[in-house]
Scaffold this motif. Structure first.
Motif, PDB file in Angstrom:
ATOM      1  N   GLY A 115       0.800  -1.216   0.000  1.00 42.13           N
ATOM      2  CA  GLY A 115       0.000   0.000   0.000  1.00 42.13           C
ATOM      3  C   GLY A 115       0.830   1.262   0.000  1.00 42.13           C
ATOM      4  O   GLY A 115       0.456   2.266  -0.614  1.00 42.13           O
ATOM      5  N   GLY A 116       1.985   1.213   0.673  1.00 39.22           N
ATOM      6  CA  GLY A 116       2.838   2.390   0.725  1.00 39.22           C
ATOM      7  C   GLY A 116       3.352   2.789  -0.636  1.00 39.22           C
ATOM      8  O   GLY A 116       3.370   3.970  -0.991  1.00 39.22           O
ATOM      9  N   SER A 117       3.758   1.805  -1.434  1.00 34.81           N
ATOM     10  CA  SER A 117       4.247   2.094  -2.774  1.00 34.81           C
ATOM     11  C   SER A 117       3.141   2.679  -3.643  1.00 34.81           C
ATOM     12  O   SER A 117       3.366   3.630  -4.398  1.00 34.81           O
ATOM     13  N   ILE A 118       1.949   2.123  -3.544  1.00 31.41           N
ATOM     14  CA  ILE A 118       0.835   2.616  -4.364  1.00 31.41           C
ATOM     15  C   ILE A 118       0.423   4.018  -3.928  1.00 31.41           C
ATOM     16  O   ILE A 118       0.205   4.907  -4.762  1.00 31.41           O
ATOM     17  N   ALA A 119       0.328   4.251  -2.621  1.00 29.69           N
ATOM     18  CA  ALA A 119      -0.092   5.564  -2.122  1.00 29.69           C
ATOM     19  C   ALA A 119       0.959   6.634  -2.404  1.00 29.69           C
ATOM     20  O   ALA A 119       0.622   7.812  -2.586  1.00 29.69           O
ATOM     21  N   HIS A 120       2.234   6.248  -2.459  1.00 29.35           N
ATOM     22  CA  HIS A 120       3.293   7.214  -2.749  1.00 29.35           C
ATOM     23  C   HIS A 120       3.200   7.729  -4.182  1.00 29.35           C
ATOM     24  O   HIS A 120       3.580   8.862  -4.481  1.00 29.35           O
ATOM     25  N   ALA A 121       2.692   6.891  -5.081  1.00 25.63           N
ATOM     26  CA  ALA A 121       2.369   7.302  -6.463  1.00 25.63           C
ATOM     27  C   ALA A 121       3.572   7.810  -7.229  1.00 25.63           C
ATOM     28  O   ALA A 121       3.464   8.773  -8.003  1.00 25.63           O
ATOM     29  N   THR A 175      -2.278  11.447  -5.095  1.00 24.51           N
ATOM     30  CA  THR A 175      -3.432  10.595  -5.362  1.00 24.51           C
ATOM     31  C   THR A 175      -4.714  11.312  -4.971  1.00 24.51           C
ATOM     32  O   THR A 175      -4.692  12.417  -4.424  1.00 24.51           O
ATOM     33  N   SER A 176      -5.827  10.662  -5.238  1.00 22.39           N
ATOM     34  CA  SER A 176      -7.134  11.218  -4.885  1.00 22.39           C
ATOM     35  C   SER A 176      -7.549  10.856  -3.460  1.00 22.39           C
ATOM     36  O   SER A 176      -8.688  11.122  -3.067  1.00 22.39           O
ATOM     37  N   LEU A 177      -6.652  10.259  -2.687  1.00 24.25           N
ATOM     38  CA  LEU A 177      -6.969   9.963  -1.290  1.00 24.25           C
ATOM     39  C   LEU A 177      -7.120  11.265  -0.504  1.00 24.25           C
ATOM     40  O   LEU A 177      -6.371  12.222  -0.715  1.00 24.25           O
ATOM     41  N   ARG A 178      -8.083  11.286   0.406  1.00 24.31           N
ATOM     42  CA  ARG A 178      -8.332  12.480   1.216  1.00 24.31           C
ATOM     43  C   ARG A 178      -7.354  12.556   2.380  1.00 24.31           C
ATOM     44  O   ARG A 178      -6.776  11.554   2.802  1.00 24.31           O
ATOM     45  N   SER A 179      -7.207  13.746   2.927  1.00 24.32           N
ATOM     46  CA  SER A 179      -6.231  13.963   4.004  1.00 24.32           C
ATOM     47  C   SER A 179      -6.597  13.223   5.283  1.00 24.32           C
ATOM     48  O   SER A 179      -5.741  12.996   6.137  1.00 24.32           O
ATOM     49  N   THR A 180      -7.861  12.819   5.412  1.00 25.69           N
ATOM     50  CA  THR A 180      -8.298  12.100   6.608  1.00 25.69           C
ATOM     51  C   THR A 180      -8.268  10.589   6.419  1.00 25.69           C
ATOM     52  O   THR A 180      -8.529   9.840   7.362  1.00 25.69           O
ATOM     53  N   GLU A 181      -7.964  10.134   5.204  1.00 17.32           N
ATOM     54  CA  GLU A 181      -8.074   8.715   4.879  1.00 17.32           C
ATOM     55  C   GLU A 181      -6.747   7.980   5.033  1.00 17.32           C
ATOM     56  O   GLU A 181      -5.670   8.566   4.912  1.00 17.32           O
ATOM     57  N   ILE A 182      -6.881   6.671   5.226  1.00 16.49           N
ATOM     58  CA  ILE A 182      -5.750   5.748   5.204  1.00 16.49           C
ATOM     59  C   ILE A 182      -6.062   4.676   4.170  1.00 16.49           C
ATOM     60  O   ILE A 182      -7.176   4.134   4.148  1.00 16.49           O
ATOM     61  N   LEU A 183      -5.110   4.381   3.309  1.00 15.78           N
ATOM     62  CA  LEU A 183      -5.275   3.276   2.368  1.00 15.78           C
ATOM     63  C   LEU A 183      -5.147   1.983   3.166  1.00 15.78           C
ATOM     64  O   LEU A 183      -4.124   1.735   3.787  1.00 15.78           O
ATOM     65  N   VAL A 184      -6.203   1.166   3.149  1.00 17.05           N
ATOM     66  CA  VAL A 184      -6.215  -0.015   4.018  1.00 17.05           C
ATOM     67  C   VAL A 184      -6.129  -1.336   3.255  1.00 17.05           C
ATOM     68  O   VAL A 184      -5.655  -2.339   3.791  1.00 17.05           O
TER      69      VAL A 184
END
Length: 289
Positions: A113-119, A159-168
C-alpha cells in the motif's frame, strides 16, 4: 540532513490511526516502510506536524483470496506479498512486478500500500495495479470507499486519497484465464524504471478478447494505452499484429526529456517492451528489436 520537528505516534489498531488522521487541523502523514517519506522529510520536501506509523497495525497485513478477488492489506511487506500463495495464484502480475522492486532489503521494509499511495510514476506496483484493473480501499471516520486505479493517480506523488483517509486494502480481480507479463528497462537492477510495461491478455478462438496495457515512467502518472488496447481487439496474437499494437502504444504517449532519458528513447523503448510483454503472454515467436 535532518527533518523539521514533528510528533511521532505508533498506533497498534486501525481505529487509533483513524482517530489521529481525523484531525484536519494537523498536517499528518502515514509512515509505512518510510523509505520514501523519510528522505523527503530530510530534504524538507515534506513538513508534516504528525507522523503516524502504521507498522504496528497487524490488521493491515492480512492477505486473502476469494474466487473473484485478491485482497492485500496495505501494510503487507512487499517481501511477504512476493511469497504469498494467494498473490501468486490470484494476481501473478503482482509477483512479476515485485521482483523488479529495489532489492531484498527494500522489499523487506516497503509495503504494498505504501508504494501505491506514494504514487511515484516510475514505481512498479501502481503500473501493475492499473493493468489488473484493480482498486484500493480507503478508510476514514466516515467509512470506507473503493477507488479504482484509473481514478487514484492524479499527478506525480499525488493521489485522490483524502487527508483524513488511510489506504487499508489493495484489490485485484482474479482472472484465471488471463495471461500476464511485466517488463521494464532500468539503468541497473533495482533502480526505478526508465520505462515499464504491464500487460494482461485473454485469447478466445484465435483473437484477443481482453487486453490491458499499462506503462510507467512515461508520464506523471502510470497510464493505460486504451487506443492500443482497442487495436489489439481487432486481431489475434500474431507477430505482425502484436508489433502494430506496440507501435500504437508508443505513439499514444507524450513523455518528456529528463536527465535519465530523452522522450524519443522512451517512445522507442515503450514499443519494444509492449511487444515483448504481449508476446510473453501469448507465447508467440517474434523478433523483438
Amino acid at each position: 540532513m535532518k527533518p523539521p520537528r514533528f510528533r511521532y505516534v505508533r498506533p497498534t489498531t486501525l481505529d487509533e490511526a483513524l482517530d489521529l488522521r481525523a484531525d484536519e487541523d494537523i498536517e499528518s502523514v502515514i509512515l509505512a516502510g518510510g523509505q520514501s517519506l523519510i528522505p523527503m522529510m530530510n530534504f524538507r520536501l515534506a513538513r508534516p506536524e504528525l507522523v503516524i506509523d502504521i507498522g504496528g497495525i497487524k490488521e493491515l497485513r492480512a492477505i486473502s483470496r476469494t474466487t473473484d478477488a485478491l485482497v492485500v492489506g496495505a501494510g503487507t511487506r512487499q517481501a511477504d506479498a512476493l511469497i504469498a500463495p494467494e498473490v501468486a495464484s490470484g494476481a501473478p502480475l503482482f509477483i512479476q512486478a515485485l521482483r523488479h522492486v529495489g532489492h531484498v532489503a527494500i522489499r523487506n521494509r516497503g509495503t504494498v500500500g505504501g508504494s501505491i499511495a506514494h504514487a511515484d510514476p516510475a514505481a512498479e506496483l501502481p503500473v501493475a495495479l492499473l493493468a489488473l484493473d484493480g482498486s484500493v480501499v480507503a478508510q476514514d471516520r466516515s467509512g470506507r470507499r473503493t477507488v479504482r486505479a484509473t481514478e487514484l493517480f492524479e499527478t506525480a506523488f499525488t493521489t485522490s486519497l483524502r487527508s483524513t483517509e488511510i489506504l487499508v486494502e489493495v484489490h485485484a480481480p482474479v482472472e484465471p484465464r488471463a495471461q500476464v507479463s511485466f517488463v521494464e528497462i532500468s539503468r541497473r537492477h533495482g533502480d526505478f524504471a526508465l520505462v515499464s510495461a504491464a500487460v494482461s491478455t485473454t485469447v478466445d478462438d484465435g483473437r484477443f478478447s481482453s487486453v490491458r496495457i499499462a506503462l510507467g515512467g512515461v508520464a506523471h502518472v502510470p497510464v493505460r494505452c486504451e487506443a492500443a488496447e482497442q487495436l489489439a481487439l481487432e486481431g489475434g496474437p500474431t507477430a505482425d499484429h502484436i508489433r502494430e499494437v506496440a507501435r500504437a502504444a508508443a505513439a499514444g504517449i507524450d513523455p518528456s526529456d529528463d536527465f535519465h532519458a530523452t522522450a524519443a528513447y522512451r517512445r522507442q523503448v515503450t514499443a519494444v517492451l509492449v511487444e515483448r510483454a504481449i508476446t510473453d503472454t501469448c507465447g508467440v515467436l517474434t523478433e523483438v528489436a
